[in-house]
Design an enzyme around this catalytic site. Sequence first.
Site, PDB file in Angstrom:
ATOM      1  NE  ARG A 130     -39.854  22.813 -28.883  1.00 49.68           N
ATOM      2  CZ  ARG A 130     -40.374  24.021 -28.646  1.00 49.68           C
ATOM      3  NH1 ARG A 130     -41.671  24.141 -28.460  1.00 49.68           N
ATOM      4  NH2 ARG A 130     -39.602  25.079 -28.604  1.00 49.68           N
ATOM      5  CB  SER A 260     -40.093  11.487 -17.022  1.00 45.14           C
ATOM      6  OG  SER A 260     -39.722  10.783 -18.183  1.00 45.14           O
ATOM      7  NE  ARG A 297     -35.455  21.949 -32.400  1.00 47.42           N
ATOM      8  CZ  ARG A 297     -35.744  22.893 -31.500  1.00 47.42           C
ATOM      9  NH1 ARG A 297     -36.116  22.561 -30.290  1.00 47.42           N
ATOM     10  NH2 ARG A 297     -35.660  24.169 -31.816  1.00 47.42           N
ATOM     11  NE  ARG A 324     -36.435   5.925 -16.042  1.00 51.03           N
ATOM     12  CZ  ARG A 324     -36.378   6.810 -15.043  1.00 51.03           C
ATOM     13  NH1 ARG A 324     -35.542   6.608 -14.021  1.00 51.03           N
ATOM     14  NH2 ARG A 324     -37.105   7.904 -15.074  1.00 51.03           N
ATOM     15  CD  GLU A 416     -34.998   3.818  -9.184  1.00 53.82           C
ATOM     16  OE1 GLU A 416     -34.951   5.052  -9.243  1.00 53.82           O
ATOM     17  OE2 GLU A 416     -35.560   3.117 -10.033  1.00 53.82           O
ATOM     18  CG  LEU A 443     -36.349  13.140  -5.361  1.00 52.38           C
ATOM     19  CD1 LEU A 443     -36.972  13.778  -6.581  1.00 52.38           C
ATOM     20  CD2 LEU A 443     -36.880  13.807  -4.097  1.00 52.38           C
ATOM     21  CG  ASP A 444     -37.913   6.459  -7.189  1.00 52.00           C
ATOM     22  OD1 ASP A 444     -38.968   6.130  -6.638  1.00 52.00           O
ATOM     23  OD2 ASP A 444     -37.848   6.760  -8.385  1.00 52.00           O
ATOM     24  CG  ASP A 615     -39.143  11.850 -12.077  1.00 56.14           C
ATOM     25  OD1 ASP A 615     -39.180  11.893 -10.835  1.00 56.14           O
ATOM     26  OD2 ASP A 615     -38.239  11.269 -12.695  1.00 56.14           O
TER      27      ASP A 615
END
Length: 711
Positions: A130, A260, A297, A324, A416, A443-444, A615
């Site tokens: 979704r 994620s 959907r 990814r 990163e 973050l990373d 994530d």
Amino acid sequence: MSEERNGRVAMIDRHGLSVAPALVRFLEDRALPGSGVDVDRFWSGMADVLARFAPENAALLAKRDALQAQIDDWYRKGGAHDGAAQRGFLTEIGYLTPEPAPFTIAPSHVDDEVARLAGPQLVVPMLNARFLLNAANARWGSLYDALYGTDAILLPSSARGYDRDRGDAVIRWVRDFLDDALPIAGNWHDVTDVEAAAATLRDASQFIGRSETGLLFRHHGLHIEIIVDRTHPIGQTDAAGIADVLLESALTTICDLEDSVAAVDAEDKVAGYANWLGLIDGSLSASFDKGGRTQTRTLAEDRHYHALDGTPFTLPGRSLLFVRNVGHLMTTPAIRLPNGNEAPEGIVDAIITSLIAQRDGRDGRPMRNGRSGSIYIVKPKMHGPDEAAFANRLFDAVEDMLGLDRHRIKIGVMDEERRTSANLAACIHAVKDRIVFINTGFLDRTGDEIHTAMQAGPMVRKADMKASDWIAAYEDRNVQIGLACGFAGRAQIGKGMWAAPDRMADMLAQKSAHPMAGASTAWVPSPTAATLHATHYHRVDVTARQQARAAEAVAPLERLLTPPIASSPQWSAEEITAELDNNAQGLLGYVVRWIDQGIGCSKVPDIHDIGLMEDRATLRISAQHMANWLLHGIVTPAQIDAALSRMGEKVDAQNAGDPAYRPMSGLGRNGLAFQAARALIFEGTAQPNGYTEPLLHRYRQLAKNDRKDAA
């Protein structure tokens, strides 16, 4: 069928590889038929690619460990604040490589959404059909809905149905936006006839076509469609009959198999690959309940228009999709090599996601994802130019295996990791004929900064990280180096995520900084956020900003190499407790969903009960920060355990309405999720580059096995 076991499932032999039955069935029954690739040739090719590249993959990981050991020893001797000394040392050990001579990247057959247009980018977990469909269909969004349904309009809504005052405020906001993006003689607030107003545009070339329901305009390369319908509930109260304004929003979307998602075995990987196949061949659908009614959907169709001379044309109805893959670190139990080792997951991803993507447009069928025929793969967590060059050769081999033209597979390099940031030009040079994307991510990148300099001393508090000079240098250098390598008009330069999907007013106020920095894209957490962020690319001319920034000197490397060590770590007991609680709450709130429910990305309440899209990168910085303070004696193990216990109770309260949630306070401290969170801290200094994946995968597999045993 082999007697070798993967958990409880007997593996199937394919050219010496032991493959999980679920993956064999998916590939042989669904992915390979119609792909133009023979089944036996596919397995033979996969065995050959793995035999060639798995040993080199392992050697690159060993090099990471060797470099880190040398860096640890050097930092223990001091000198963390001397950028010049660090540069000399890192050059001596081969961490820093020579800068390449000036060059220009040369990817071919790159879609305009990537090469020439500037606009928002979504990142969406591949395991949620979704969410995938919502993201793919977010190419177009209602500006009226995005403003009315969020806090972007700072006006309280008092009506249970349609709030006329709020609606009027939205219309005023949109008219101001149109005055800025599509200036006419007069202003849009006074327009009573949209067609007549279009005839007075100061730049007549902006009016480019009509649909059955509206007029189409273009500004900074992005489309705006004004829907005119005087019978619509909104249009009938509008002097110009405007019922809505649609913006071209998420130009591109990254469909994520990495940070994620919680994909730890063949079952999970097949679910992700199957969704990728459904996106590529158009078959993906998702049914859900809304208001007691089942809705389904599917993927949006392209949009049809007529030019002003009556000539028909279409515009894409869907976001251009990247996939990814995982990085070089992890292996997958879905395939075992002849020596019994698990196969490198990134190699398997490269082969299977490319196999699926190259089905697009086969046998004379129209391309669904883009128009150029390119395959777009984002490659995360690479360390330096050697690893980028490895990915380039791997993609060469995959192209040869699948019979694809050279460089049909494009690469996005995520900037990163510290070693990549410090050698960014050399990394880009290693993939210069296929690179289409670089980006920054706080973050990373901060998690790797902490781990790389773990032995240098205690880090500043997490909230102070963004004010550190190395962060400013990192953000500047990414854009400056990308532009120096010819990214303008050829590839994307990206910026990181806006993590608070419920705070759109703040996003509107702040995220214009990304196009102002010269970035041609930036991450947003939802289709609604994509539509609102799209307004920034109308207000900021990214092409002009890139031209201005291209004249800048690149920020000095020494600034990048100075880690954020606290010069005088004399925090109060209250400050230390607050820092521990903040880190522990974020860690537990995310880990419990990952381990117990297999949710890799969701809106997780922070310590202030603000929902943030989280994530795996969130864990890396929090766990590494706590591990760093523990190492340097700022906190004790008892203080960390106390923080985890306190925050376990808070996270329990925040998830009280989730029937699938398993508590982490009381006896819940013995549960796998709590123990995983604790291990991420107490084993943090020993984790490769501070990554969370090895521990998360171990505990998630235990959780899945426990459920199988219970069943």
